[in-house]
Write a protein that holds these residues in place. Structure first.
Motif, PDB file in Angstrom:
ATOM      1  N   ARG B 530       0.862  -1.174   0.000  1.00  0.00           N
ATOM      2  CA  ARG B 530       0.000   0.000   0.000  1.00  0.00           C
ATOM      3  C   ARG B 530       0.894   1.217   0.000  1.00  0.00           C
ATOM      4  N   ILE B 531       0.561   2.214  -0.830  1.00  0.00           N
ATOM      5  CA  ILE B 531       1.222   3.513  -0.728  1.00  0.00           C
ATOM      6  C   ILE B 531       0.133   4.545  -0.548  1.00  0.00           C
ATOM      7  N   LYS B 532       0.243   5.329   0.510  1.00  0.00           N
ATOM      8  CA  LYS B 532      -0.704   6.425   0.697  1.00  0.00           C
ATOM      9  C   LYS B 532       0.065   7.721   0.535  1.00  0.00           C
ATOM     10  N   VAL B 533      -0.387   8.537  -0.393  1.00  0.00           N
ATOM     11  CA  VAL B 533       0.259   9.831  -0.584  1.00  0.00           C
ATOM     12  C   VAL B 533      -0.386  10.814   0.374  1.00  0.00           C
ATOM     13  N   ARG B 534       0.440  11.641   0.973  1.00  0.00           N
ATOM     14  CA  ARG B 534      -0.091  12.753   1.768  1.00  0.00           C
ATOM     15  C   ARG B 534       0.053  13.982   0.883  1.00  0.00           C
ATOM     16  N   PRO B 535      -0.983  14.295   0.084  1.00  0.00           N
ATOM     17  CA  PRO B 535      -0.831  15.393  -0.861  1.00  0.00           C
ATOM     18  C   PRO B 535      -1.158  16.732  -0.195  1.00  0.00           C
ATOM     19  N   PRO B 536      -0.281  17.702  -0.300  1.00  0.00           N
ATOM     20  CA  PRO B 536      -0.560  18.990   0.341  1.00  0.00           C
ATOM     21  C   PRO B 536      -1.820  19.666  -0.178  1.00  0.00           C
ATOM     22  N   CYS B 537      -2.166  19.432  -1.450  1.00  0.00           N
ATOM     23  CA  CYS B 537      -3.314  20.134  -2.021  1.00  0.00           C
ATOM     24  C   CYS B 537      -4.648  19.672  -1.448  1.00  0.00           C
ATOM     25  N   PHE B 538      -4.709  18.420  -1.023  1.00  0.00           N
ATOM     26  CA  PHE B 538      -5.987  17.844  -0.603  1.00  0.00           C
ATOM     27  C   PHE B 538      -6.594  18.618   0.571  1.00  0.00           C
ATOM     28  N   PRO B 539      -5.847  18.803   1.669  1.00  0.00           N
ATOM     29  CA  PRO B 539      -6.423  19.610   2.749  1.00  0.00           C
ATOM     30  C   PRO B 539      -6.618  21.072   2.359  1.00  0.00           C
ATOM     31  N   ILE B 540      -5.771  21.596   1.483  1.00  0.00           N
ATOM     32  CA  ILE B 540      -5.912  23.009   1.115  1.00  0.00           C
ATOM     33  C   ILE B 540      -7.228  23.223   0.368  1.00  0.00           C
ATOM     34  N   TYR B 541      -7.521  22.310  -0.563  1.00  0.00           N
ATOM     35  CA  TYR B 541      -8.782  22.482  -1.288  1.00  0.00           C
ATOM     36  C   TYR B 541      -9.972  22.201  -0.371  1.00  0.00           C
ATOM     37  N   GLY B 542      -9.731  21.379   0.660  1.00  0.00           N
ATOM     38  CA  GLY B 542     -10.783  21.159   1.656  1.00  0.00           C
ATOM     39  C   GLY B 542     -11.179  22.451   2.347  1.00  0.00           C
ATOM     40  N   ALA B 543     -10.230  23.382   2.454  1.00  0.00           N
ATOM     41  CA  ALA B 543     -10.515  24.655   3.113  1.00  0.00           C
ATOM     42  C   ALA B 543     -11.055  25.698   2.145  1.00  0.00           C
ATOM     43  N   PHE B 544     -11.036  25.396   0.842  1.00  0.00           N
ATOM     44  CA  PHE B 544     -11.355  26.419  -0.161  1.00  0.00           C
ATOM     45  C   PHE B 544     -12.747  27.038   0.030  1.00  0.00           C
ATOM     46  N   THR B 545     -13.762  26.191   0.193  1.00  0.00           N
ATOM     47  CA  THR B 545     -15.113  26.747   0.308  1.00  0.00           C
ATOM     48  C   THR B 545     -15.245  27.587   1.584  1.00  0.00           C
ATOM     49  N   HIS B 546     -14.541  27.164   2.628  1.00  0.00           N
ATOM     50  CA  HIS B 546     -14.563  27.958   3.866  1.00  0.00           C
ATOM     51  C   HIS B 546     -13.972  29.350   3.611  1.00  0.00           C
ATOM     52  N   ILE B 547     -12.898  29.396   2.812  1.00  0.00           N
ATOM     53  CA  ILE B 547     -12.215  30.673   2.572  1.00  0.00           C
ATOM     54  C   ILE B 547     -13.080  31.614   1.732  1.00  0.00           C
ATOM     55  N   ILE B 548     -13.751  31.065   0.712  1.00  0.00           N
ATOM     56  CA  ILE B 548     -14.442  31.965  -0.223  1.00  0.00           C
ATOM     57  C   ILE B 548     -15.833  32.372   0.251  1.00  0.00           C
ATOM     58  N   LYS B 549     -16.392  31.698   1.233  1.00  0.00           N
ATOM     59  CA  LYS B 549     -17.739  32.037   1.674  1.00  0.00           C
ATOM     60  C   LYS B 549     -17.784  33.456   2.216  1.00  0.00           C
ATOM     61  N   GLY B 550     -18.755  34.228   1.779  1.00  0.00           N
ATOM     62  CA  GLY B 550     -18.881  35.603   2.236  1.00  0.00           C
ATOM     63  C   GLY B 550     -18.134  36.585   1.351  1.00  0.00           C
ATOM     64  N   GLY B 551     -17.313  36.081   0.437  1.00  0.00           N
ATOM     65  CA  GLY B 551     -16.570  36.971  -0.455  1.00  0.00           C
ATOM     66  C   GLY B 551     -17.271  37.121  -1.795  1.00  0.00           C
ATOM     67  N   MET B 552     -16.622  37.842  -2.707  1.00  0.00           N
ATOM     68  CA  MET B 552     -17.177  38.023  -4.044  1.00  0.00           C
ATOM     69  C   MET B 552     -16.770  36.847  -4.930  1.00  0.00           C
ATOM     70  N   VAL B 553     -17.600  36.604  -5.934  1.00  0.00           N
ATOM     71  CA  VAL B 553     -17.315  35.427  -6.762  1.00  0.00           C
ATOM     72  C   VAL B 553     -16.036  35.629  -7.579  1.00  0.00           C
ATOM     73  N   ALA B 554     -15.742  36.854  -7.997  1.00  0.00           N
ATOM     74  CA  ALA B 554     -14.523  37.094  -8.771  1.00  0.00           C
ATOM     75  C   ALA B 554     -13.278  36.855  -7.914  1.00  0.00           C
ATOM     76  N   ASP B 555     -13.403  37.156  -6.613  1.00  0.00           N
ATOM     77  CA  ASP B 555     -12.263  36.931  -5.725  1.00  0.00           C
ATOM     78  C   ASP B 555     -12.016  35.454  -5.487  1.00  0.00           C
ATOM     79  N   ALA B 556     -13.073  34.659  -5.619  1.00  0.00           N
ATOM     80  CA  ALA B 556     -12.897  33.211  -5.433  1.00  0.00           C
ATOM     81  C   ALA B 556     -11.875  32.676  -6.420  1.00  0.00           C
ATOM     82  N   ILE B 557     -11.926  33.203  -7.653  1.00  0.00           N
ATOM     83  CA  ILE B 557     -11.007  32.730  -8.688  1.00  0.00           C
ATOM     84  C   ILE B 557      -9.569  33.119  -8.346  1.00  0.00           C
ATOM     85  N   ALA B 558      -9.387  34.380  -7.933  1.00  0.00           N
ATOM     86  CA  ALA B 558      -8.037  34.831  -7.580  1.00  0.00           C
ATOM     87  C   ALA B 558      -7.522  34.073  -6.363  1.00  0.00           C
ATOM     88  N   THR B 559      -8.424  33.786  -5.424  1.00  0.00           N
ATOM     89  CA  THR B 559      -8.025  33.034  -4.231  1.00  0.00           C
ATOM     90  C   THR B 559      -7.581  31.631  -4.613  1.00  0.00           C
TER      91      THR B 559
END
Lengths: 167, 572
Positions: B530-559
């Protein structure tokens, strides 16, 4: 195309098919369907050093309704396949598809439960570009091959192709 | 440090710690499912392990307690980490860790999706990588690797009920007293970003509910580039996995190669040669520079600054030429080998690297000059897409995104491999954790990487690049064609693979986006169990919706651009 010798300054004689194909092949408007590594190489192909615009295909459109060339750059998974199909359907005729890289062409070395084994299983494909990922030069070669293909097409070729597909 | 932690756990929980083991410096403790939450809480609150970095599932079909679920928790300031293992039978639930860490949400969903282990108390236990019509669980040993399942139509992320609830919540937020206008569900516009949208950088998807231009609710969906790395790895020999690692984070494949090789070498207990270590540092840092150039360049395009894209990609192209000369390919390098490298540097490489680093310095200066005081750039980035320190830790962010919040966690400093402790470099940090800080941290990191490469070039020792170890490294061709031992050695290594002694170990390094790790389990054969990768992007994208909530939709793209999510690594 040929210059009319009797009136060299004013007229060009040609066939309608050739004139239209000439216009079509040098003004391709690509939509990148980039999903993976190949999309990074597509970006390199568009940017300053390699410069896709030398081949008349630099007007990258991000709406399928404005494009006539879809460059599928990257692996298409089963989860992605219905979306690819929808986007292809939104493009107007005439339209062409380039499968950039081995993943789009055949699944590449991802022969597994998640990966579609080639985009031609869901959409008709014109040119397959080898490489994992292809270099920008490879992609340009594919583009030149496509231009040759367009040059040889009849005026309703893509409509026929579409007809064959559905019927 | 980790030993002390295990001792403290034994003292605190006594017989509830069913077993504790250490192998190659990694400490595992086994606990019963009923006690796992208590142990994790202790580790988080009193053991100094503030981050849940990964949750790993393993399938042992011959055992009665068929599945292992392993929680990997770690400290961000010291080399203190522990793996908490729970064994469960088919259908038996593991208590969810969602109440302790937000990162547990997605990690547990992944284990549920690929192994079918349920988590009790999980708020949203759905599939995450495979599509919603998928039947069976792909990483179970009895699921055939090639059995694909077609999907008829993509999933909608918001039901009418969800939209009505979001409208109600938005109304309450606007008018806490209940007076004034109410937001009707039909006022909310559902906008689906991705998975084929060019601004979504590959195939990421987020569905947003908009009130005007403000995002009131968002949900992310991943798995559109799930290429089954982990299943493929079980189907190949240890050495054959190397090209697959190229395609995880395809912007910095060298880093993946090197870190994967380090992980397997840790299991094998093999130390690479000094020259190999220095070359690995050079190619890793070059790779990091290329990754950051792509990220910053495309991120600024998202805000309309096309000039930066030309500047950054011009230098990237120059760097890619070095990589191409070195290994024949620009992107998918396949350069590192278990126990060394595929070959040495080419003649004149050092000088070329030096010349191109000067180009980099110029480009970074130009970009900073153009952006640093640009009004549009500042308006679009300062204070936008910010995440607090506590949230960043809870979501499991690492790398530039975490450092932008002011936490100087860098694997190269905390867990130095490849003699990183001997190099003189700083860890740039930001303060506000916003888009601006993330971009600036990346720009500063490129300058630090340049410093590291210069030091490495200076001390580059002579000598071989591969270890002298016939059970790991292929024999030279002359030996293969000239002696029976050579032929046999080659044959065994190619057909049976490198024989890795049974055991589990975790090798990690600082990837371009954060802590990249490979948790490898060997069963003594030539293929990974078994190989399990610990990918840095996975948790970061997990936080994405939390970060963009309450902001503007155009800023979501830049974020999104500044988070630098690479789908190959996110979905594997």
């Amino acid at each position: 195309m040929a210059v009319d010798l009797a009136n060299p300054g004013n007229f060009l004689t040609t066939r309608l098919r050739q004139a239209i194909n000439w216009g079509r092949k040098y003004s391709l408007w690509p939509i990148p369907y980039g999903t993976a590594c190949c999309a990074i190489e597509f970006m390199a192909a568009v940017s300053s050093y390699h410069d896709l615009s030398r081949y008349g295909a630099e007007l990258v459109r991000f709406s399928p309704r404005q494009s006539d060339l879809m460059i599928v750059a990257g692996t298409i998974s089963y989860k992605q396949a219905p979306i690819l199909k929808t986007i292809y359907a939104q493009m107007c005729e005439p339209k062409w598809v380039v499968a950039m890289g081995v993943c789009a062409s055949s699944g590449g070395f991802y022969k597994n439960y998640g990966t579609l084994q080639g985009i031609d299983r869901v959409i008709p494909t014109d040119i397959y570009v080898a490489g994992c990922p292809p270099t920008p030069e490879n992609l340009f070669h594919g583009l030149l091959l496509l231009q040759d293909k367009i040059d040889r097409e009849g005026l309703v070729a893509s409509a026929q192709r579409h007809g064959e597909q559905t019927g | 440090m980790s030993e002390k932690l295990v001792q403290a756990l034994r003292q605190e929980f006594g017989a509830d710690i069913l077993a504790a083991s250490a192998y190659r410096g990694d400490h595992h403790v086994t606990v019963a499912p009923a006690r796992v939450t208590a142990v994790l809480r202790y580790l988080q609150q009193r053991g100094g392990c503030e981050m849940l970095a990964d949750v790993i599932g393993v399938d042992y079909p011959d055992r009665e307690q068929r599945f292992d679920v392993i929680y990997y928790v770690r400290s961000l300031s010291a080399p203190r980490q522990v793996w908490v293992r729970v064994s469960v039978r088919e259908g038996e639930a593991v208590p969810s860790a969602c109440a302790l860490w937000r990162s547990a949400d997605w990690h547990e969903r992944e284990v549920y999706d690929l192994f079918g282990v349920p988590f009790a108390g999980h708020p949203d236990l759905r599939r995450i990588l495979c599509h919603h019509e998928f039947e069976g669980h792909a990483l179970r040993k009895d699921y055939p690797v090639e059995l694909g399942q077609e999907l008829s139509a993509p999933e909608k992320l918001f039901s009418d009920h969800d939209i009505a609830r979001a409208a109600h919540r938005a109304s309450l937020a606007q008018n806490p007293t209940g007076a004034g206008d109410e937001i009707h569900p039909s006022d909310l516009l559902t906008v689906n970003l991705g998975p084929s949208h060019p601004a979504m950088h590959g195939c990421l998807r987020a569905e947003c509910l908009l009130d005007g231009e403000t995002i009131v609710e968002a949900r992310a969906e991943i798995g559109y580039l799930h290429r089954c790395f982990e299943k493929e790895a079980e189907d190949h020999t240890w050495a054959e996995v190397m090209p697959y690692t190229d395609r995880l984070n395809y912007c910095s494949p060298m880093l993946n190669n090197v870190i994967y090789a380090l992980a397997v070498e840790k299991l094998l207990h093999v130390e690479v040669t000094p020259r190999c270590r220095v070359i690995r540092v050079i190619v890793s840092e070059l790779s990091r520079i290329i990754d950051h150039l792509v990220c910053v360049g495309t991120n600024l395009v998202d805000m309309g600054a096309l000039t930066m894209y030309w500047y950054t990609f011009y230098v990237r192209e120059a760097m890619c030429q070095i990589i191409e000369k070195l290994c024949g390919s620009r992107l998918t390098t396949n350069y590192a080998r278990i126990g060394g490298l595929s070959h040495d540097l080419y003649p004149g490489c050092e000088d070329e690297v030096r010349t191109k680093l000067r180009m980099l310095e110029e480009a970074v200066r130009d970009v900073v000059k153009l952006a640093a005081r640009n009004r549009i750039f500042l308006d679009r980035t300062v204070g936008i897409g910010a995440i607090s320190r506590a949230d960043a830790v809870s979501y499991g962010l690492t790398g530039p995104c975490l450092r932008a919040c002011g936490i100087p966690y860098d694997v190269r400093k905390v867990h130095p491999t490849l003699d990183y402790q001997e190099y003189d470099f700083d860890v740039p940090t930001g303060e506000d954790g916003d888009t601006h800080a993330r971009i600036m941290v990346r720009l500063a990191e490129m300058v630090q990487s340049k410093r590291i490469i210069e030091q490495a070039l200076q001390k580059l020792p002579a000598g071989p690049v591969n270890v002298d170890e016939p059970r790991v490294i292929l024999p030279p061709k002359a030996k293969v064609y000239g002696s029976i031992e050579g032929v046999m050695n080659q044959f065994k290594l190619i057909y049976e693979g490198i024989q890795v002694p049974a055991g589990a170990a975790y090798g990690c390094g600082e990837g371009a986006n954060g802590e990249l790790g490979f948790y490898c389990i060997a069963d003594g054969g030539g293929r990974p169990y078994r190989i399990k990768v610990r990918p840095p992007c996975f948790p970061i994208y997990g936080a994405f919706t939390h970060i963009i909530k309450g902001g503007m939709v155009a800023d979501a793209i830049a974020t999104l651009g500044s988070l630098n999510i690479i789908a190959g690594e996110l979905d594997r």
